[in-house]
Design a protein around this motif. Sequence first.
Motif, mmCIF file in Angstrom:
data_model
loop_
_atom_site.group_PDB
_atom_site.id
_atom_site.type_symbol
_atom_site.label_atom_id
_atom_site.label_comp_id
_atom_site.label_asym_id
_atom_site.label_seq_id
_atom_site.Cartn_x
_atom_site.Cartn_y
_atom_site.Cartn_z
ATOM 1 N N LYS A 166 43.856 10.084 14.290
ATOM 2 C CA LYS A 166 43.609 8.756 13.398
ATOM 3 C C LYS A 166 42.156 8.456 13.426
ATOM 4 O O LYS A 166 41.582 7.381 12.808
ATOM 5 C CB LYS A 166 44.409 7.762 13.952
ATOM 6 N N SER A 167 41.414 9.140 14.342
ATOM 7 C CA SER A 167 40.040 8.659 14.661
ATOM 8 C C SER A 167 39.133 9.514 13.443
ATOM 9 O O SER A 167 39.371 10.430 13.321
ATOM 10 C CB SER A 167 39.618 9.045 16.006
ATOM 11 N N GLN B 90 40.669 10.431 24.165
ATOM 12 C CA GLN B 90 41.980 10.855 23.466
ATOM 13 C C GLN B 90 42.155 12.252 23.352
ATOM 14 O O GLN B 90 43.212 12.743 23.421
ATOM 15 C CB GLN B 90 42.018 10.319 21.861
ATOM 16 N N ALA B 91 41.058 12.848 23.163
ATOM 17 C CA ALA B 91 41.252 14.340 22.923
ATOM 18 C C ALA B 91 41.549 14.805 24.308
ATOM 19 O O ALA B 91 42.191 15.769 24.326
ATOM 20 C CB ALA B 91 39.808 14.496 22.481
ATOM 21 N N THR C 118 39.601 11.458 8.870
ATOM 22 C CA THR C 118 39.779 11.638 10.363
ATOM 23 C C THR C 118 40.024 12.971 10.884
ATOM 24 O O THR C 118 40.057 13.941 10.123
ATOM 25 C CB THR C 118 41.496 11.173 10.512
ATOM 26 N N ILE C 119 40.026 13.056 12.117
ATOM 27 C CA ILE C 119 40.009 14.450 12.820
ATOM 28 C C ILE C 119 41.251 15.012 12.435
ATOM 29 O O ILE C 119 42.221 14.400 12.610
ATOM 30 C CB ILE C 119 39.656 14.241 14.189
ATOM 31 N N SER C 120 41.327 16.122 11.886
ATOM 32 C CA SER C 120 42.484 16.926 11.551
ATOM 33 C C SER C 120 42.699 17.768 12.535
ATOM 34 O O SER C 120 42.052 18.501 13.452
ATOM 35 C CB SER C 120 42.059 17.674 10.113
ATOM 36 N N PRO C 121 44.213 17.908 12.832
ATOM 37 C CA PRO C 121 44.884 19.068 13.624
ATOM 38 C C PRO C 121 44.312 20.428 13.488
ATOM 39 O O PRO C 121 44.022 21.001 14.522
ATOM 40 C CB PRO C 121 46.388 18.970 13.508
ATOM 41 N N PHE D 26 51.434 11.657 25.263
ATOM 42 C CA PHE D 26 51.593 11.940 23.686
ATOM 43 C C PHE D 26 51.039 10.951 23.039
ATOM 44 O O PHE D 26 50.169 10.938 22.259
ATOM 45 C CB PHE D 26 52.881 12.452 23.360
ATOM 46 N N THR D 27 51.544 9.525 23.330
ATOM 47 C CA THR D 27 50.882 8.393 22.718
ATOM 48 C C THR D 27 49.543 8.211 22.866
ATOM 49 O O THR D 27 48.787 7.671 21.905
ATOM 50 C CB THR D 27 51.818 7.188 23.138
ATOM 51 N N GLU D 28 48.957 8.526 24.058
ATOM 52 C CA GLU D 28 47.599 8.208 24.164
ATOM 53 C C GLU D 28 46.715 9.355 23.451
ATOM 54 O O GLU D 28 45.592 9.051 22.977
ATOM 55 C CB GLU D 28 47.227 8.354 25.804
ATOM 56 N N GLY D 29 47.205 10.579 23.528
ATOM 57 C CA GLY D 29 46.611 11.457 22.695
ATOM 58 C C GLY D 29 46.789 11.545 21.258
ATOM 59 O O GLY D 29 45.583 11.926 20.571
#
Lengths: 249, 401
Positions: B45-46, B371-372, B152-155, B37-40
């Motif tokens: 935030k990108s 990350q994706a 930033t890329i949104s969910p 989860f932390t890596e993803g």
Amino acid sequence: MKLEAKNVNFFYGDFHALKDINMKIESNTVTAFIGPSGCGKSTFLRLFNRMNDLIADTHLDGECMLGDTNIYDKSISVDELRKTVGMVFQKPNPFPKSIFENVAYGLRINGERSKSVIEDTVETSLRQAALWEEVKDKLKKSAYALSGGQQQRLCIARALAVNPSVILMDEPASALDPISTSKIEELIFELKNHYTVVIVTHNMQQAARVSDKTGFFMLGELIEYDDTKKIFLNPEKEQTQNYITGRFG
Amino acid sequence: MFRKKKNKFFEILIEWMLRLSGSATTIIILLISIFLFTEGWGLFKSSTVEKGYVLCINKENKIKNLTPEQIKEIFDGNITSWKEVGGDDIPIEPMRMDEVIGMFSEEEIGSDFEHLPERLSDVTAEHKGILGFFPEQFIDIKFKGKVLPAETISPKDYFGGKEWFPTATPAAQFGILPLLLGTLWVSLGAILLALPFGLAVAIYLAELANPTVRKILKPVIELLAGIPSVVYGFFGLIVIVPMIRNVFNLPVGETALAGSIVLAIMALPTIITVAEDSMRNTPLAMKESSLALGATHWQTIYHVIIPYASSGIMAAVVLGIGRAIGETMAVLMVTGNAAVIPHTFTEPVRTIPATIAAELGEASVGSVQYQALFMLGAILFILTLIISIWAEVIRKEPHAE
């Protein structure tokens, strides 16, 4: 003449479980089989609805008659036979269905579709099994919500619903408390009016209370078969005397 | 009498060692999922635009921001007017740095690109409809255009996006919808194929097969569960894929259907074993009482054994789905790996695990794509977790209605 065994020998593999048994059971009577564990009384009972067919590597010699028919004849349909010869087992074993569906099961597998016929039969059967008053308001509930004694009476009602003429009972009260047991015994007494009842029991008082005739089995042999009164008060064989007085067994 | 004995010490020692290894295992598994989860999570935030670059527009343009999808459509030439993204009715002129350099002579730009910021500024000012994609380092304070704020890329882009194109410039597309649907599509197909066969074999083994056949067949089926998935994939590629191509007359046989068939074969042992076990667990008393009422063997199977085993059968299905969703290699080999939303079973699809396996090798550590992919792993983890819990709940359900 309802049930008759002629020179019956039965084998589990090599084990000779029933030895040359002859017996006549009249209709509309209660017949009790007593005897020590492993004496073959349950095996003998299960011959009459061919439940022993389910056990692999068994073998029967002789004839079992229902009326004039040999039930082990090749032309006999076992399913149809079992509808005429119902059975109640030692432990109450209702299906994981509602109370209503448990009793209706036998009708449904017979292809009965009419709702009113099913409802009427379920009620009649439950009344005959002296359970109707206790369950009439919760027919939709699971059968497992009932007490052990009620479950056993439900199993009797289930057997009655397919309209058999003979009912075999394999120690029907052995897993029940005394009050439930006495209810079942009363019920057996009632059933005699319409059905031929054969009951296997370990409980000699029970045999004495409910049955008209009693057969005493030992080591696969039918030692003595006579009126219940005679068996309990004045048996002919010493082995019977010893067993019913509790000297062995 | 009641004195403690010396060897108690070893019992305590062993007890502690067992306790320690138990908790260590739990902690490691927990850490792995946290790591996932932390890596993803960094993904959200990108920036939507490639690192080190900015998007510029003319000063008079009223546009405030663009979604990654819009940016891609503009540079692909599918959106040609600012009107389509909420601006004035001016044609869009997408421009990369190379094109700007091409407009000027070498002298005008300078041998060390020292005049390039000025040129970029001029071009942006002159072209009303421009959408420039320029390196951040050449945008100085005298820049006469407008720089679009970094989003930033949104969910919403991630979970609702219809395109997965992680290497696209200027804006990579991370819409997981095609992958998610591809996974569910293939798994659903697999379960629809495997369930009737699995159930049939389970009934046969539990009720009809004679003991000798059962003794041979059961271990063989359980053995099938142990065959490496790449072998199944190979079989699928050689046998099933050409078969589908011929039967449906398709240009390529690598389709969702091929994946479903291979997965169905792979899920069969699980389904058969679990369903058969639960059917054999039907108490003998239950079967006997049905038969004693004059039911035939089939009626007993249908009315008593299957209802009694229904929770076990459901658990078998759910476990089969779980196996199908997580399966990577075989699916990667036979589904054609096109990240498009599937509409029929005869189209190529791409599943989540296949995507991770195929792309993680070429994604640089820490990049947006990396990350994706980790986020995909986290989603897969949650999916299979839900399914496992579901199976566990079903299995423990009481048998009464």
